[in-house]
Design an enzyme around this catalytic site. Structure first.
Site, PDB file in Angstrom:
ATOM      1  N   CYS A 280       0.839  -1.216   0.000  1.00  0.00           N
ATOM      2  CA  CYS A 280       0.000   0.000   0.000  1.00  0.00           C
ATOM      3  C   CYS A 280       0.869   1.260   0.000  1.00  0.00           C
ATOM      4  O   CYS A 280       0.545   2.248  -0.670  1.00  0.00           O
ATOM      5  CB  CYS A 280      -0.918   0.018   1.224  1.00  0.00           C
ATOM      6  SG  CYS A 280      -2.007  -1.408   1.304  1.00  0.00           S
TER       7      CYS A 280
ATOM      8  N   ARG B 133      -7.886  -4.516  -3.101  1.00  0.00           N
ATOM      9  CA  ARG B 133      -7.440  -3.354  -3.894  1.00  0.00           C
ATOM     10  C   ARG B 133      -8.428  -3.151  -5.041  1.00  0.00           C
ATOM     11  O   ARG B 133      -8.267  -3.751  -6.108  1.00  0.00           O
ATOM     12  CB  ARG B 133      -6.023  -3.578  -4.434  1.00  0.00           C
ATOM     13  CG  ARG B 133      -5.011  -3.787  -3.333  1.00  0.00           C
ATOM     14  CD  ARG B 133      -3.596  -3.987  -3.853  1.00  0.00           C
ATOM     15  NE  ARG B 133      -2.799  -4.584  -2.796  1.00  0.00           N
ATOM     16  CZ  ARG B 133      -2.272  -3.909  -1.770  1.00  0.00           C
ATOM     17  NH1 ARG B 133      -2.412  -2.606  -1.701  1.00  0.00           N
ATOM     18  NH2 ARG B 133      -1.593  -4.531  -0.826  1.00  0.00           N
TER      19      ARG B 133
END
Ligand code: BEZ
Length: 238
Positions: free
Chosen positions: A55, A138
């Site tokens: 991330c 995601r």
């Protein structure tokens, strides 16, 4: 295993749907989605958790490219199921401490939604319990200036996104709207584009051959030239 998720299931938004509305607290103040973004494209994307490496690499990359997306009339909005103070601390750490692939001093200026109740994540099908019932996958939602979802991409937790592809998809959709064309596999601005609708090529070919440099591979598959300059000057000026 999450035994509760069946009862919490909500229909997942689909391409062509209006983007589900929500109000949220973000690192840039409160937002009304998608109303605040009317007239712009917006990419709403989720990540699994703050203070995690994939991330972090994604946020640095997206923040470094924010102005490129802005030039294509596209704003960015991130989301995870972490709280606001976690978001703020993580983004500060990124700015102050992380140097990665030539990127440093990276300030994330786009809003990052806090979603500790998972209400937005659930609304957008970002919680996929087979992957994780406590973290968002995601997800990437492309929402157009009228608030319609135009493309959705999901990635698993372990796979960092390709931001060149997100940009390519954005430009391709804008080109499709502006020039009434479709784009073939691996298309990049400057490559030939597909003349829709399939089936009309014979007619189009007779009428337009020589004028638009159409090329037909068969009756259902015709392309024409569309310069990168024309695409980019149209897309980037909006
Ligand atoms: C990461 O961003 O590195 C990550 C987050 C959740 C699970 C796996 C990896």
């Amino acid at each position: 295993m999450d035994t509760n998720h069946e009862t919490q299931a909500q229909p997942m938004p689909r391409i062509g749907d209006k983007a589900p509305e929500f109000k949220a607290v973000t690192t840039q103040g409160e937002i009304n989605f998608p109303g605040d973004y009317s007239g712009s494209w917006v990419i709403l994307f989720s990540h699994p958790a703050d203070f995690t490496p994939v991330c972090t690499s994604e946020f640095m990359t997206f923040a470094a490219q924010e102005s490129k997306f802005a030039e294509a009339n596209c704003k960015l909005v991130g989301l995870s199921v972490d709280g606001l103070y976690s978001h703020i601390a993580w983004l500060r750490t990124i700015k102050e401490k992380i140097e990665y692939r030539g990127m440093k001093d990276i300030e994330v200026k786009f809003p990052l939604i806090e979603d500790i109740t998972m209400s937005v994540a659930r609304k957008y099908g970002m919680i996929q319990p087979g992957e994780s019932s406590t973290k968002a996958v995601r997800a990437v939602f492309f929402v157009d200036p009228k608030g319609t979802i135009r493309a959705i991409i999901y990635y698993p937790l372990s796979l960092g996104r390709n931001f060149e592809e997100l940009y390519r998809a954005l430009i391709a959709m804008q080109a499709a709207d502006a020039f009434a064309i479709a784009t073939p596999a691996d298309w990049q601005p400057g490559d030939d584009v597909i003349v829709p609708p399939a089936g009309s090529c014979g007619v189009a070919k007779d009428r337009m051959e020589g004028k638009e440099e159409m090329k037909c591979y068969d009756w259902f598959f015709c392309t024409k030239k569309l310069s990168a300059e024309k695409v980019l000057s149209t897309v980037l000026k909006k």
